[in-house]
Design a protein around this motif. Structure first.
Motif, PDB file in Angstrom:
ATOM      1  N   THR A  34      50.095  26.900 -48.305  1.00 42.77           N
ATOM      2  CA  THR A  34      50.736  26.082 -49.086  1.00 42.77           C
ATOM      3  C   THR A  34      52.079  25.644 -48.559  1.00 42.77           C
ATOM      4  N   VAL A  35      52.443  24.454 -48.908  1.00 45.92           N
ATOM      5  CA  VAL A  35      53.822  23.938 -48.857  1.00 45.92           C
ATOM      6  C   VAL A  35      54.826  24.109 -50.342  1.00 45.92           C
ATOM      7  N   ARG A  36      55.702  24.704 -50.236  1.00 41.87           N
ATOM      8  CA  ARG A  36      56.622  24.750 -51.611  1.00 41.87           C
ATOM      9  C   ARG A  36      57.895  24.352 -51.381  1.00 41.87           C
ATOM     10  N   THR A  37      58.520  23.908 -52.623  1.00 40.98           N
ATOM     11  CA  THR A  37      59.905  23.492 -52.427  1.00 40.98           C
ATOM     12  C   THR A  37      60.952  24.874 -52.391  1.00 40.98           C
ATOM     13  N   SER A  38      62.022  24.648 -52.363  1.00 43.25           N
ATOM     14  CA  SER A  38      62.915  25.588 -52.124  1.00 43.25           C
ATOM     15  C   SER A  38      63.132  26.542 -53.477  1.00 43.25           C
ATOM     16  N   ASP A  39      62.663  25.939 -54.516  1.00 45.27           N
ATOM     17  CA  ASP A  39      62.693  26.696 -55.947  1.00 45.27           C
ATOM     18  C   ASP A  39      60.965  26.937 -56.260  1.00 45.27           C
ATOM     19  N   GLY A  40      60.126  27.016 -55.344  1.00 43.52           N
ATOM     20  CA  GLY A  40      58.762  27.631 -55.269  1.00 43.52           C
ATOM     21  C   GLY A  40      57.696  26.557 -55.777  1.00 43.52           C
ATOM     22  N   VAL A  41      58.056  25.256 -56.177  1.00 44.52           N
ATOM     23  CA  VAL A  41      56.872  24.450 -56.748  1.00 44.52           C
ATOM     24  C   VAL A  41      56.153  23.974 -55.373  1.00 44.52           C
ATOM     25  N   PRO A  42      54.713  23.908 -55.753  1.00 43.90           N
ATOM     26  CA  PRO A  42      53.806  23.043 -54.667  1.00 43.90           C
ATOM     27  C   PRO A  42      54.400  21.558 -54.602  1.00 43.90           C
ATOM     28  N   ALA A  43      54.397  21.460 -52.976  1.00 45.60           N
ATOM     29  CA  ALA A  43      55.163  19.990 -52.725  1.00 45.60           C
ATOM     30  C   ALA A  43      53.779  19.349 -52.113  1.00 45.60           C
ATOM     31  N   GLU A  44      53.467  18.107 -52.597  1.00 42.68           N
ATOM     32  CA  GLU A  44      52.379  17.338 -52.170  1.00 42.68           C
ATOM     33  C   GLU A  44      52.979  16.323 -51.067  1.00 42.68           C
ATOM     34  N   MET A  45      52.049  15.524 -50.501  1.00 43.23           N
ATOM     35  CA  MET A  45      52.257  14.433 -49.838  1.00 43.23           C
ATOM     36  C   MET A  45      53.182  14.920 -48.561  1.00 43.23           C
ATOM     37  N   VAL A  46      53.396  16.066 -48.200  1.00 47.25           N
ATOM     38  CA  VAL A  46      54.251  16.663 -47.194  1.00 47.25           C
ATOM     39  C   VAL A  46      53.307  16.530 -45.811  1.00 47.25           C
ATOM     40  N   THR A  47      53.971  16.113 -44.824  1.00 44.92           N
ATOM     41  CA  THR A  47      53.413  16.251 -43.423  1.00 44.92           C
ATOM     42  C   THR A  47      53.419  17.404 -42.681  1.00 44.92           C
ATOM     43  N   ALA A  54      47.908  19.061 -33.838  1.00 48.93           N
ATOM     44  CA  ALA A  54      47.213  18.559 -35.049  1.00 48.93           C
ATOM     45  C   ALA A  54      48.265  18.360 -36.092  1.00 48.93           C
ATOM     46  N   SER A  55      47.784  17.681 -37.099  1.00 43.38           N
ATOM     47  CA  SER A  55      48.533  17.381 -38.255  1.00 43.38           C
ATOM     48  C   SER A  55      47.793  17.119 -39.599  1.00 43.38           C
ATOM     49  N   THR A  56      48.401  17.519 -40.601  1.00 43.26           N
ATOM     50  CA  THR A  56      47.511  17.131 -41.814  1.00 43.26           C
ATOM     51  C   THR A  56      48.712  16.804 -42.900  1.00 43.26           C
ATOM     52  N   THR A  57      48.043  16.554 -44.026  1.00 46.35           N
ATOM     53  CA  THR A  57      49.036  16.215 -45.144  1.00 46.35           C
ATOM     54  C   THR A  57      48.764  17.153 -46.420  1.00 46.35           C
ATOM     55  N   ALA A  58      49.957  17.805 -46.964  1.00 50.73           N
ATOM     56  CA  ALA A  58      49.545  18.477 -48.256  1.00 50.73           C
ATOM     57  C   ALA A  58      49.055  17.751 -49.273  1.00 50.73           C
ATOM     58  N   ASP A  59      47.933  18.597 -50.042  1.00 50.99           N
ATOM     59  CA  ASP A  59      47.390  18.127 -51.197  1.00 50.99           C
ATOM     60  C   ASP A  59      48.147  18.349 -52.383  1.00 50.99           C
ATOM     61  N   ARG A  60      47.652  17.884 -53.415  1.00 51.52           N
ATOM     62  CA  ARG A  60      48.411  17.807 -54.782  1.00 51.52           C
ATOM     63  C   ARG A  60      48.829  19.133 -54.940  1.00 51.52           C
ATOM     64  N   TYR A  64      47.337  22.983 -47.452  1.00 51.75           N
ATOM     65  CA  TYR A  64      47.050  22.483 -46.255  1.00 51.75           C
ATOM     66  C   TYR A  64      46.159  23.292 -45.161  1.00 51.75           C
ATOM     67  N   ILE A  65      45.435  22.622 -44.306  1.00 46.76           N
ATOM     68  CA  ILE A  65      44.806  23.281 -43.434  1.00 46.76           C
ATOM     69  C   ILE A  65      44.971  22.736 -42.116  1.00 46.76           C
ATOM     70  N   LEU A  66      44.945  23.605 -40.847  1.00 41.88           N
ATOM     71  CA  LEU A  66      44.984  22.758 -39.633  1.00 41.88           C
ATOM     72  C   LEU A  66      43.897  23.855 -38.884  1.00 41.88           C
ATOM     73  N   LYS A  67      42.834  23.265 -38.400  1.00 39.31           N
ATOM     74  CA  LYS A  67      41.727  23.840 -37.762  1.00 39.31           C
ATOM     75  C   LYS A  67      41.406  23.229 -36.214  1.00 39.31           C
TER      76      LYS A  67
END
Length: 802
Positions: A34-47, A54-60, A64-67
């Motif tokens: 998961t991608v989280r902000t510096s205060d621990g909240v999940p962050a969406e739309m982050v590359t 490989a690259s992907t975009t974090a979901d809501r 994220y997953i890179l295979k």
């Protein structure tokens, strides 16, 4: 007895199912987290990316997953425009999954400010969908073309209704407004030369007898081309389909309220509230609500709506989660003015000037209104079987009602032959609607992402049961006066509630119930032959049944259809430029009809219609996502078409083609400047069929040429920071709304509609003002009908986020 085609389909499914269990251990590894902000909240739309790999975009939920990552040491980077990128070292082991939590260099509040001030790259672009292919697939990997209208674009344009939102979808043109009448009361639009309605919500049946409310819309996906393979026969058009994706609960706190006021008494209030309901943030709740009242621009007419959409999600653990989405809409309105031309006699005039219609006259009254309560509920169970396989079980139920008066005007023969200047006369017909359409859909999908040796496979295998039951207790149609157009026009109808009710009540009432059921199985596999070259192989088996207690035994029938789909994608530059081609199939199970054959009443049963499309084109996602778009050429051929050959008589065997070119672009060339634009050209002709239509463009094909564009600029720095401007509109070429040998041709002229807006955004408060139809252009829509569109109007809004 099974047909050869059905046996072939079952064999194909067995082969694909066997392939799911026969894959070998991959030499590559996987990174997820998961991608989280510096205060621990999940962050969406982050590359999330590994350079040149490989690259992907974090979901809501920040996931994220890179295979398919070769074993080794890498630097993984998170990036979002307006936020400083962050990097982290990671080691990938062959055949194993590495879990990694990534931290963005911004707090949740800072992230909100970045989005409010327009820092998100290409903020109108949506590059991945779980619905178009029934599996997560990037736009560049998908051999199918689709247009997306995002909530950000709708907010930028201060959109208050669904029809206006669709003006941003390339190649979509309105045919007529929502009528509210039973069965098909939603609005109709043309797409690639065929009529289509918005029939899907979150990829599932979402029928409505009225118009949808945009307050709960995350995005609208216009999926191009006959899509019967994945979506079946009951909900698609040969030109494509319209899928509305609703807003979902997420792990965070959001409050957003908005008030809009505008022309013709518009008052609209909306609210969007999201919050976790427990300390561990496993139970999430979101509710969207809307209130809207507005009169029409004509001498009578109105529409009042009340809408609420609660949704709930519960994450039991990392493997199991539940989601429930509900929507409840109540609307009361007069239906839009609609003039039906006489389809069995020569046109009296072929121009708007000759018709003499005053667009400000509605020829209705506020007494003859209709209620359209619509409700739907979708329940979803997601279970992670393994790192490679997921299970999704979905149940969707809906109810769409029509309660009240529906009216239309039909051109009669009350004019003097040989005197073309005599004004046209239309007879008004009204019915008292009392009908309900109920739908039930149950789907079981298994989605996989696995390797066979070094070849990556992404697969969906599914079963689908769809039931549509329609109960109709409406009155018959009765004549209520004659309308004469022109400067000195008259209306002999008494449109008081009591008079209309008494007339319709005396006509008698229907008492019918019809049921349609469809049992389907489908499979689709995206095979990465190389990282750059992939193939999509898909097949559907569809078994359709028709029946009901008021349907004659001869009408109770069933039929089975096959629908294949094939696509190729080659990424010339990985994740930047791809060329694609597809073959797609759509089909329609046509219900039997009762006809009079030389004085004998008989039932005529038809074979399924089929549409086949070939398409090729190019897709791009360049300059770190700042320029994305596509250009494609398609050719659709429809065979076995059922056509009307006179009053209450039909024939099968018609053929027609629809081919054209589409171009769409979504760009962020400068910081703060966003552009969305598109052009569509469509050629359409019946090549075999009744002489009345032969060699002619379909009346539901819409205009041959269409352009849409919207330019949005927001000042990012300095004293004017947060100030934004928008400008754009639509061009529509001439449109032959009536085109028959019997009647002649009535052509609507081409037109250009321009709109402009200004806004000011701060972290918590936003202001907006927009002018629609800036030049006050008079224009019309139609489909063997004529409907006036709105003149210049304004809307202002103020929003508060907390």
């Amino acid at each position: 007895m099974l047909s050869e085609n059905l046996r072939y389909a079952i064999s194909t499914f067995m082969i694909m199912l066997v392939s799911m269990t026969s894959f070998s251990q991959s030499k590559n590894g996987t990174i997820k987290g998961t991608v989280r902000t510096s205060d621990g909240v999940p962050a969406e739309m982050v590359t999330v990316s590994i350079k040149n790999v490989a690259s992907t975009t974090a979901d809501r939920n920040g996931g994220y997953i890179l295979k398919g990552i070769p074993a080794g040491n890498y630097t993984i980077t998170t990036s979002l425009v307006g936020v400083r990128p962050s990097s982290q070292e990671v080691t990938v082991t062959a055949g194993q999954t590495t879990e990694l939590v990534l931290t963005l260099n911004a707090s949740n509040q800072q992230l909100k400010e970045v989005v409010v001030t327009g820092g998100k790259t290409n903020k109108f672009a949506v590059k991945e969908s779980e619905y178009v292919a029934k599996m997560p697939l990037k736009n560049l990997e998908n051999p199918q073309v689709y247009s997306v209208v995002s909530k950000e674009l709708m907010a930028d344009q201060i959109v208050t209704n669904y029809d206006d939102a669709l003006k941003n979808a390339t190649g979509v043109d309105k045919l007529w407004s929502s009528t509210g009448r039973a069965g098909d009361g939603a609005g109709y639009f043309s797409l690639r030369g065929f009529a289509v309605q918005p029939t899907l919500v979150n990829g599932l049946p979402g029928l409505t007898n009225g118009s949808l409310d945009v307050s709960n819309v995350e995005r609208i996906e216009v999926i191009k081309g006959p899509s019967g393979t994945l979506f079946g026969s009951s909900l698609i058009s040969y030109g494509g389909l319209i899928n509305t994706v609703t807003k979902q609960p997420f792990d965070g706190v959001l409050g957003d309220v908005n008030l809009s006021v505008g022309s013709w008494g518009l008052v609209r209030a909306t609210a969007d509230v999201n919050t976790p309901l427990d300390a561990k943030h496993k139970l999430l709740f979101r509710v969207n609500a809307a209130f809207q009242n507005q009169n029409t621009f004509q001498d009578a007419g109105f529409r009042d709506t009340r809408f609420i959409a609660p949704s709930l999600s519960y994450r039991v653990n990392d493997r199991l989660s539940f989601t429930v989405n509900t929507q409840f809409l109540k609307s009361k309105s007069t239906n839009a003015t609609s003039l039906f031309f006489d389809r069995d006699a020569p046109l009296r005039t072929t121009t708007l000037d000759g018709l003499g219609y005053d667009r400000k006259k509605s020829y209705t009254s506020d007494d003859i209104a209709m209620k359209n309560p619509v409700s739907s509920a979708q329940g979803q169970i997601n279970y992670k079987i393994s790192d490679s396989w997921n299970s999704q079980t979905v149940v969707s139920v809906g109810s769409a009602k029509s309660e009240g008066f529906y009216s239309y005007l039909y051109e009669g023969s009350q004019f003097v032959p040989g005197f073309p200047n005599v004004p046209s006369t239309f007879a008004r017909y009204i019915t008292n609607q009392n009908a309900n359409t109920k739908t039930t859909d149950i789907q079981q999908n298994f989605t996989g992402d696995f390797n066979l040796g070094t070849i990556r496979n992404r697969m969906v295998v599914g079963l689908d049961y769809f039931n549509r039951t329609s109960i109709d207790k409406s009155s018959g149609y009765v004549g209520v006066g004659l309308v004469t157009l022109g400067a000195n026009g008259t209306d002999t109808g008494d449109l008081t509630y009591d008079n209309v009710f008494n007339l319709t009540n005396a006509s008698g009432y229907n008492d019918t119930k019809t049921t349609q059921e469809t049992y389907s199985a489908y499979a689709s596999d995206v095979i990465n032959i190389t990282p750059e070259f992939s193939a999509m192989l898909s097949l559907r088996v569809d078994h359709f049944k028709n029946g009901g207690f008021s349907v004659a035994d001869a009408d109770k029938y069933s039929q089975t259809s096959l629908s294949p789909k094939f696509g190729l994608v080659y990424q010339v530059l990985k994740d930047r430029i791809s060329v694609f081609g597809n073959y797609m199939n759509g089909f329609t199970n046509v219900a039997p009809v009762t006809v009079n054959d030389n004085g004998t009443t008989t039932t005529r049963v038809f074979d399924p219609e089929h549409a086949n499309q070939w398409e090729t084109g190019i897709k791009t996602d360049l300059f770190d996502g700042k320029l994305s778009g596509s250009i494609s050429y398609y050719d659709i051929k429809v065979s076995n078409t059922v056509l009307s050959v006179g009053q209450n008589d039909y024939t099968q065997g018609g053929k027609n083609y629809s081919r054209g070119l589409e171009f769409q672009v979504n760009a962020n060339p400068l910081n703060g400047l966003n552009i969305i634009a598109g052009y569509a050209k469509n050629k359409n002709k019946l090549t075999e069929g009744p002489a009345d239509f032969l060699g002619r463009r379909s009346e539901g094909a819409g205009p041959e040429d269409q352009v849409n564009a919207w330019f949005s600029y927001k000042i990012m720095h300095g004293a004017g920071k947060g100030l934004g401007f928008g400008f754009g509109g639509n061009y529509s070429g001439k449109n032959m709304i009536l085109n028959r040998a019997t009647t002649g041709v009535f052509t609507l002229p081409s037109y250009t509609i321009l709109n402009a807006s200004v806004s000011y955004g701060m972290p918590h408060i936003t202001f907006g003002f927009k002018v629609n139809n800036l030049t006050d252009k008079e224009y019309y829509k139609g489909w063997s009908t004529l409907e006036p569109m709105a003149p210049r109007n304004v809307v202002g809004s103020v929003g508060y986020k907390f």
